[in-house]
Scaffold this motif. Sequence first.
Motif, short mmCIF file in Angstrom:
data_model
loop_
_atom_site.label_atom_id
_atom_site.label_comp_id
_atom_site.label_asym_id
_atom_site.label_seq_id
_atom_site.Cartn_x
_atom_site.Cartn_y
_atom_site.Cartn_z
N LEU A 86 0.83 -1.22 0.00
CA LEU A 86 0.00 0.00 0.00
C LEU A 86 0.86 1.26 0.00
CD1 LEU A 86 -2.77 -1.11 2.50
CD2 LEU A 86 -3.08 -0.63 0.05
N TYR A 87 1.95 1.21 0.73
CA TYR A 87 2.87 2.35 0.76
C TYR A 87 3.47 2.59 -0.62
CZ TYR A 87 6.34 5.56 2.67
OH TYR A 87 7.09 6.68 2.94
N ALA A 88 3.81 1.51 -1.31
CA ALA A 88 4.37 1.62 -2.66
C ALA A 88 3.33 2.20 -3.63
CB ALA A 88 4.84 0.26 -3.16
N ILE A 89 2.07 1.79 -3.48
CA ILE A 89 1.00 2.34 -4.33
C ILE A 89 0.84 3.83 -4.07
CG2 ILE A 89 -1.50 2.33 -4.72
CD1 ILE A 89 -1.34 -0.76 -4.26
N ALA A 90 0.83 4.20 -2.79
CA ALA A 90 0.71 5.62 -2.44
C ALA A 90 1.88 6.41 -3.03
CB ALA A 90 0.65 5.80 -0.93
N GLY A 91 3.08 5.86 -2.93
CA GLY A 91 4.26 6.52 -3.50
C GLY A 91 4.19 6.62 -5.01
N ALA A 92 3.66 5.57 -5.66
CA ALA A 92 3.53 5.59 -7.12
C ALA A 92 2.53 6.66 -7.56
CB ALA A 92 3.10 4.21 -7.63
N CYS A 93 1.58 6.98 -6.72
CA CYS A 93 0.64 8.07 -7.01
C CYS A 93 1.25 9.43 -6.68
CB CYS A 93 -0.66 7.90 -6.22
SG CYS A 93 -1.62 6.46 -6.73
N TRP A 94 2.04 9.48 -5.61
CA TRP A 94 2.61 10.74 -5.15
C TRP A 94 3.64 11.30 -6.13
CZ3 TRP A 94 7.66 11.79 -3.11
CH2 TRP A 94 7.80 13.08 -2.59
N LEU A 95 4.46 10.45 -6.71
CA LEU A 95 5.50 10.94 -7.62
C LEU A 95 4.94 11.74 -8.79
CD1 LEU A 95 8.04 7.99 -7.51
CD2 LEU A 95 8.36 10.29 -6.59
N PRO A 96 3.92 11.23 -9.51
CA PRO A 96 3.36 12.07 -10.57
C PRO A 96 2.64 13.31 -10.02
CG PRO A 96 2.26 9.94 -10.52
CD PRO A 96 3.38 9.89 -9.54
N VAL A 97 2.10 13.23 -8.82
CA VAL A 97 1.46 14.40 -8.20
C VAL A 97 2.49 15.51 -8.02
CG1 VAL A 97 0.52 15.23 -5.99
CG2 VAL A 97 -0.53 13.29 -7.14
N VAL A 98 3.66 15.17 -7.57
CA VAL A 98 4.72 16.17 -7.41
C VAL A 98 5.07 16.80 -8.75
CG1 VAL A 98 7.14 16.52 -6.78
CG2 VAL A 98 5.68 15.12 -5.32
N TRP A 99 5.21 15.98 -9.77
CA TRP A 99 5.50 16.50 -11.11
C TRP A 99 4.38 17.45 -11.55
CZ3 TRP A 99 3.18 16.43 -15.90
CH2 TRP A 99 3.98 16.82 -16.98
N LEU A 100 3.12 17.03 -11.35
CA LEU A 100 1.98 17.87 -11.73
C LEU A 100 1.99 19.20 -10.95
CD1 LEU A 100 -0.77 15.10 -11.83
CD2 LEU A 100 0.06 16.42 -13.80
N GLN A 101 2.26 19.12 -9.65
CA GLN A 101 2.29 20.33 -8.83
C GLN A 101 3.34 21.32 -9.33
OE1 GLN A 101 1.03 18.42 -4.56
NE2 GLN A 101 3.10 19.05 -4.80
N LEU A 102 4.49 20.82 -9.70
CA LEU A 102 5.55 21.71 -10.19
C LEU A 102 5.14 22.39 -11.50
CD1 LEU A 102 8.68 19.53 -9.36
CD2 LEU A 102 7.85 21.54 -8.12
N ARG A 103 4.51 21.64 -12.38
CA ARG A 103 4.04 22.23 -13.64
C ARG A 103 2.91 23.22 -13.38
NH1 ARG A 103 7.56 19.92 -13.40
NH2 ARG A 103 8.95 18.95 -14.84
N MET A 104 2.00 22.88 -12.47
CA MET A 104 0.89 23.78 -12.14
C MET A 104 1.42 25.07 -11.52
SD MET A 104 -1.63 20.80 -10.70
CE MET A 104 -2.97 21.82 -10.12
N ARG A 105 2.41 24.93 -10.65
CA ARG A 105 3.04 26.11 -10.05
C ARG A 105 3.61 27.01 -11.13
NH1 ARG A 105 8.69 24.84 -7.89
NH2 ARG A 105 8.88 24.74 -10.14
N ASP A 106 4.35 26.42 -12.06
CA ASP A 106 4.97 27.20 -13.13
C ASP A 106 3.92 27.88 -14.01
OD1 ASP A 106 7.36 26.30 -12.09
OD2 ASP A 106 7.72 24.84 -13.69
N MET A 107 2.84 27.17 -14.33
CA MET A 107 1.79 27.77 -15.15
C MET A 107 1.11 28.93 -14.42
SD MET A 107 -0.14 24.68 -17.14
CE MET A 107 0.24 23.25 -16.15
N ALA A 108 0.87 28.77 -13.13
CA ALA A 108 0.23 29.83 -12.35
C ALA A 108 1.13 31.06 -12.25
CB ALA A 108 -0.15 29.32 -10.96
N LYS A 109 2.41 30.84 -11.99
CA LYS A 109 3.36 31.96 -11.92
C LYS A 109 3.43 32.70 -13.25
CE LYS A 109 6.52 30.48 -8.26
NZ LYS A 109 7.90 30.09 -7.96
N GLU A 110 3.46 31.94 -14.33
CA GLU A 110 3.54 32.54 -15.67
C GLU A 110 2.26 33.32 -15.99
OE1 GLU A 110 5.22 33.70 -19.24
OE2 GLU A 110 6.13 32.91 -17.42
N ALA A 111 1.12 32.79 -15.62
CA ALA A 111 -0.15 33.49 -15.87
C ALA A 111 -0.18 34.83 -15.12
CB ALA A 111 -1.33 32.62 -15.46
#
Length: 157
Positions: A88-113
């Motif tokens: 279960l921890y591995a599944i949570a981690g497998a979901c968290w890693l793309p979430v971090v990537w998404l957050q970084l891209r969302m942050r960059d898009m918001a700053k640019e906007a």
Amino acid sequence: MDYLVIKWLHILSATLMFGTGLGTAFYMFVTNRSGNLQAIAVVTHWVAIADWIFTATTVIFQPVSGLYMVHLAGFPIGFNWLGLTFALYAIAGACWLPVVWLQLRMRDMAKEAVRQGATQLPARYWRYERWWCVLGIPAFTGLIWVYWLMVTKPTGW
């Protein structure tokens, strides 16, 4: 290191990991719903930082301290409550890693906007936000079950 000390650090780390994740998810979710670009840019910035400072460090510490406690306590590693906990921890981690990537891209898009004086975020931001929400569900659900398994240590599996 003494078992009770490592157990205390493990629990403290788990609390920090779950609390930071839940808190940052809440603030990012509600701020996104506000539509306030300036607020979204600020919150996504700090969510990304909190994830790296608090979540990333505890994500690493959790399995290390958990395996050390397993060793000290002499629990068998196999398909039991312990094996399910790690799965279960591995599944949570497998979901968290793309979430971090998404957050970084969302942050960059918001700053640019905000920098460009835009009145709304690009459609891609909202696609990423949907995936961010979807991936958060199995991650948090998995961690809730991990907490239950760590506390109850069910036998007879």
